[in-house]
Write a protein that holds these residues in place. Structure first.
Motif, PDB file in Angstrom:
ATOM      1  N   LYS A   3      39.247  56.060 118.533  1.00  0.00           N
ATOM      2  CA  LYS A   3      39.374  56.267 119.978  1.00  0.00           C
ATOM      3  C   LYS A   3      40.820  55.971 120.375  1.00  0.00           C
ATOM      4  CE  LYS A   3      34.685  54.863 121.101  1.00  0.00           C
ATOM      5  NZ  LYS A   3      33.849  53.894 121.830  1.00  0.00           N
ATOM      6  N   SER A   5      41.832  53.914 122.456  1.00  0.00           N
ATOM      7  CA  SER A   5      42.019  52.465 122.609  1.00  0.00           C
ATOM      8  C   SER A   5      42.291  51.767 121.278  1.00  0.00           C
ATOM      9  CB  SER A   5      40.793  51.837 123.274  1.00  0.00           C
ATOM     10  OG  SER A   5      39.635  52.067 122.481  1.00  0.00           O
ATOM     11  N   GLU A   6      42.017  52.437 120.159  1.00  0.00           N
ATOM     12  CA  GLU A   6      42.215  51.843 118.835  1.00  0.00           C
ATOM     13  C   GLU A   6      43.558  52.212 118.196  1.00  0.00           C
ATOM     14  OE1 GLU A   6      38.794  53.420 116.865  1.00  0.00           O
ATOM     15  OE2 GLU A   6      37.435  51.992 117.804  1.00  0.00           O
ATOM     16  N   ARG A  27      48.949  50.400 128.683  1.00  0.00           N
ATOM     17  CA  ARG A  27      47.542  50.409 129.080  1.00  0.00           C
ATOM     18  C   ARG A  27      47.471  50.115 130.564  1.00  0.00           C
ATOM     19  NH1 ARG A  27      43.665  46.053 129.311  1.00  0.00           N
ATOM     20  NH2 ARG A  27      41.578  46.953 129.292  1.00  0.00           N
ATOM     21  N   GLY A  36      36.924  53.616 132.254  1.00  0.00           N
ATOM     22  CA  GLY A  36      37.660  52.579 131.531  1.00  0.00           C
ATOM     23  C   GLY A  36      39.153  52.672 131.738  1.00  0.00           C
ATOM     24  N   SER A  37      39.868  52.119 130.783  1.00  0.00           N
ATOM     25  CA  SER A  37      41.327  52.057 130.832  1.00  0.00           C
ATOM     26  C   SER A  37      41.948  53.405 130.506  1.00  0.00           C
ATOM     27  CB  SER A  37      41.829  51.040 129.812  1.00  0.00           C
ATOM     28  OG  SER A  37      41.266  49.782 130.055  1.00  0.00           O
ATOM     29  N   TYR A  39      45.418  55.051 128.635  1.00  0.00           N
ATOM     30  CA  TYR A  39      46.474  54.731 127.677  1.00  0.00           C
ATOM     31  C   TYR A  39      47.536  55.807 127.753  1.00  0.00           C
ATOM     32  CZ  TYR A  39      43.382  51.202 125.811  1.00  0.00           C
ATOM     33  OH  TYR A  39      42.583  50.104 125.682  1.00  0.00           O
ATOM     34  N   LYS A  57      42.146  58.781 128.055  1.00  0.00           N
ATOM     35  CA  LYS A  57      41.119  57.810 128.439  1.00  0.00           C
ATOM     36  C   LYS A  57      40.795  56.984 127.203  1.00  0.00           C
ATOM     37  CE  LYS A  57      39.014  60.966 131.694  1.00  0.00           C
ATOM     38  NZ  LYS A  57      38.127  62.105 131.607  1.00  0.00           N
ATOM     39  N   ASP A  58      40.289  55.755 127.403  1.00  0.00           N
ATOM     40  CA  ASP A  58      40.013  54.893 126.246  1.00  0.00           C
ATOM     41  C   ASP A  58      38.956  55.471 125.314  1.00  0.00           C
ATOM     42  OD1 ASP A  58      37.829  54.476 127.860  1.00  0.00           O
ATOM     43  OD2 ASP A  58      38.008  52.286 127.903  1.00  0.00           O
ATOM     44  N   SER A  59      38.114  56.386 125.816  1.00  0.00           N
ATOM     45  CA  SER A  59      37.061  56.959 124.975  1.00  0.00           C
ATOM     46  C   SER A  59      37.472  58.263 124.289  1.00  0.00           C
ATOM     47  CB  SER A  59      35.806  57.209 125.821  1.00  0.00           C
ATOM     48  OG  SER A  59      36.130  58.089 126.886  1.00  0.00           O
TER      49      SER A  59
END
Length: 188
Positions: A3, A5-6, A27, A36-37, A39, A57-59
Motif C-alpha cells: 500500500k 502507506s508502506e 504524510r 485515511g491519510s 501521501y 491515498k493510504d490504501s
C-alpha cells in the motif's frame, strides 16, 4: 503489492509504465474526512531523472520495481562513459556522465560502498554510501589555533567538490564528507 502507506524513502516503484525512485514522502491527514491519510511523494524517473510529484491515498496499491543493487568500484572513464566493476563477479557496468554527474563529485578509485543500481540487467543509477573520505586538493593555509573558532573556509577536493571546512584543516588532509548534505564531518 504494498500500500502507499508502506512505501519508504529510496524505494523504487512502477507507476504509469515507468520506474521511479521515491525521494521524499509527506504524510497529511485531511480534517473532517472519514478517509485515511494522504501521501504526497516526490519521485524521480530512474532512467531520465524527470521529477514527478504525486499524491496517493493510504490504501492505494503500488507496484514495487524489481531493481537490483550490486556492490561496485569505479574502474575508469572513457570519454563521457564511466565504467564500474562489480566487486563480486567482475561484470563491468557503463554509465553516462549526465546520469551520474552529482555522484561523480564523491567518487574516486578507492571509494568504498558504491552500489550500481540495475533495472532489467542494465545499469541506470548509482547509490552512494552515507559518508565518503576524500583528499583536499586546494584550500587556504591552515591557521594555528584555528580549531578554537567556528569560522570556516572553502576547500576544493580532488573530485572538484567544494565544501566548507574549519580553519585548521590544510591542503592534503583527508576529510570525511556527508554525501546527502555535502558537509564536512571531520578528518578521515
Amino acid at each position: 503489492m504494498p500500500k502507499a502507506s508502506e512505501i519508504k524513502k529510496n524505494q523504487a516503484i512502477e507507476y504509469e509504465g515507468s520506474v521511479y525512485f521515491v525521494k521524499d514522502i509527506e504524510r497529511s491527514v485531511p480534517q473532517g474526512r472519514a478517509g485515511g491519510s494522504l501521501y504526497r511523494m516526490r519521485m524521480y524517473d530512474v532512467v531520465t531523472g524527470a521529477k514527478l510529484d504525486e499524491t496517493f491515498k493510504d490504501s492505494d496499491m503500488l507496484n514495487q520495481a524489481d531493481l537490483v543493487r550490486r556492490p561496485a568500484t569505479f574502474s575508469y572513464s572513457d570519454g563521457d562513459e564511466f565504467v564500474f566493476m562489480d566487486s563480486e563477479d567482475y561484470t563491468q557496468y557503463s554509465l553516462n556522465r549526465e546520469v551520474i554527474a552529482d555522484e561523480l563529485l564523491f567518487i574516486t578509485e578507492d571509494t568504498q560502498g558504491v552500489m550500481v543500481i540495475l533495472l532489467n540487467d542494465a545499469p541506470v543509477a548509482l547509490d552512494l554510501p552515507p559518508t565518503v573520505d576524500l583528499p583536499i586538493e586546494e584550500t587556504d593555509p591552515s591557521i594555528k589555533g584555528g580549531s578554537a573558532t567556528a569560522r570556516t573556509k572553502p576547500a576544493r577536493l580532488t573530485t572538484g567538490l567544494v565544501v566548507q571546512v574549519p580553519e585548521h584543516i590544510s591542503t592534503g588532509d583527508r576529510i570525511r564528507i556527508n554525501v546527502e548534505e555535502r558537509k564536512f564531518l571531520g578528518r578521515a
